[in-house]
Enzyme design. Structure first.
Site, mmCIF file in Angstrom:
data_model
loop_
_atom_site.group_PDB
_atom_site.id
_atom_site.type_symbol
_atom_site.label_atom_id
_atom_site.label_comp_id
_atom_site.label_asym_id
_atom_site.label_seq_id
_atom_site.Cartn_x
_atom_site.Cartn_y
_atom_site.Cartn_z
ATOM 1 N N TYR A 106 -0.460 73.302 64.371
ATOM 2 C CA TYR A 106 -1.480 72.287 64.662
ATOM 3 C C TYR A 106 -2.275 72.650 65.903
ATOM 4 C CZ TYR A 106 -3.316 67.645 65.992
ATOM 5 O OH TYR A 106 -4.114 66.590 66.360
ATOM 6 N N THR B 184 -2.703 75.569 67.187
ATOM 7 C CA THR B 184 -3.507 76.751 66.879
ATOM 8 C C THR B 184 -4.815 76.348 66.207
ATOM 9 O OG1 THR B 184 -1.542 78.140 66.648
ATOM 10 C CG2 THR B 184 -3.559 78.914 65.582
ATOM 11 N N ALA B 185 -4.724 75.448 65.236
ATOM 12 C CA ALA B 185 -5.932 74.968 64.558
ATOM 13 C C ALA B 185 -6.842 74.235 65.535
ATOM 14 C CB ALA B 185 -5.551 74.054 63.394
ATOM 15 N N SER C 56 -8.000 68.007 69.653
ATOM 16 C CA SER C 56 -6.947 67.260 70.332
ATOM 17 C C SER C 56 -6.678 67.913 71.680
ATOM 18 C CB SER C 56 -5.671 67.253 69.477
ATOM 19 O OG SER C 56 -4.554 66.859 70.233
ATOM 20 N N GLY D 92 -11.155 61.554 56.195
ATOM 21 C CA GLY D 92 -10.030 60.723 56.630
ATOM 22 C C GLY D 92 -10.471 59.391 57.186
ATOM 23 N N GLY D 93 -11.487 58.804 56.580
ATOM 24 C CA GLY D 93 -12.089 57.596 57.144
ATOM 25 C C GLY D 93 -11.470 56.288 56.725
ATOM 26 N N GLY D 94 -10.290 56.324 56.110
ATOM 27 C CA GLY D 94 -9.698 55.088 55.614
ATOM 28 C C GLY D 94 -8.484 54.605 56.373
ATOM 29 N N SER D 95 -8.048 55.361 57.375
ATOM 30 C CA SER D 95 -6.856 54.944 58.121
ATOM 31 C C SER D 95 -6.912 55.495 59.537
ATOM 32 C CB SER D 95 -5.574 55.433 57.429
ATOM 33 O OG SER D 95 -5.555 56.848 57.380
ATOM 34 N N ASN E 208 -12.760 64.372 60.875
ATOM 35 C CA ASN E 208 -11.701 63.632 61.561
ATOM 36 C C ASN E 208 -10.319 63.877 60.980
ATOM 37 O OD1 ASN E 208 -10.334 61.083 62.832
ATOM 38 N ND2 ASN E 208 -10.285 60.706 60.628
#
Length: 256
Positions: A160, A162-163, A147, A19-22, A95
């Site tokens: 979310y 839970t993950a 998070s 996810g390194g583009g935004s 990420n």
């Protein structure tokens, strides 16, 4: 990007970012590029313009590989491609995530599986894919983005949170298993970082004010506030830190 510390061992290091583009991911890509790292990143959307922008701004061109990280086979292929291009990956930054809001009583099995696939399953298999190369290289660093949402007991996205909680268990277990190989595995837990997505979807004036009231430090977090911590955890400056979760939230959860 504001000035940040320099970590000499990251110069020339092979770094892989999901996810390194935004959002925070784009800031991470830029941060590692400015350290002189050889950065490869994956994302679902075309990032060609961002790649050109980064080369212009940093003098260091990242490798972008289009990939849906919920497709484990494609993720493994992307990691192999990055390693072939830049050398064995010695820093992995997991990420990519999706904090789509949802109500418990409305969750279907398909949505649950998708949420775990992007927020937990992909992290495990990215770690699995880079670990042999790190073992062969004599060490490496993995940074798993979680998070503070699960620490706060937030409602509105139980799949979310839970993950997120699961990522901390994964981080500790991998740190124990691969510590003898000098592979360090840590988690980084941001607070509410005001990316464009957050500003567009959920950052109402009332919500921002309420959250800021909970922080000890009365400034909103930006993606750059997270980059320095990720660089530190990926670098030899944190060589004896592993199995930990570093909270960067302006003082919300650590103070109760």
């Amino acid at each position: 990007m504001t000035d940040t510390a320099t970590f000499p061992d990251l110069n020339g290091a092979s770094v892989f970012i999901t996810g390194g583009g935004s959002g925070i991911g784009a800031a991470l890509t830029e941060g590692f590029l400015r350290q002189g790292a050889k950065v490869a990143f994956v994302g679902r959307s075309d990032a060609s313009a961002f790649v050109d922008q980064m080369e212009t701004q940093t003098g260091n061109r990242p490798l972008f590989i289009r990939c849906d990280i919920t497709n484990v086979s494609a993720l493994r292929t992307a990691i192999d491609q990055a390693a072939q291009t830049h050398g064995p990956i010695t820093a992995l930054v997991n990420n990519a995530a999706n904090d789509q809001r949802h109500a418990t009583l409305e969750v279907e099995e398909e949505f649950w599986d998708w949420a775990q696939a992007i927020n937990l399953k992909a992290y495990f298999f990215a770690c699995q894919a880079v670990l042999p190369g790190m073992q062969a290289a004599g060490g490496g660093a993995i940074v798993n983005f979680t998070s503070i949402s699960y620490m706060m007991g937030n409602s509105g996205y139980p799949a979310y949170t839970t993950a997120n909680a699961g990522l901390n268990g994964l981080t500790r277990s991998l740190a124990r298993e691969f510590g003898p190989d000098r592979v360090r595995v840590n988690a980084l837990a941001p607070g509410w970082v005001l990316t464009e997505k957050q500003l567009d979807k959920w950052a109402t004036p009332d919500a921002l004010a309420a959250h800021l009231e909970r922080q000890c430090l009365k400034d909103h977090l930006s993606p750059q506030d997270i980059v320095a911590s990720a660089l530190f955890l990926a670098s030899a400056s944190s060589r004896m830190i592993t199995g930990q979760t570093l909270v960067v939230d302006g003082g919300v959860v650590v103070t109760g």
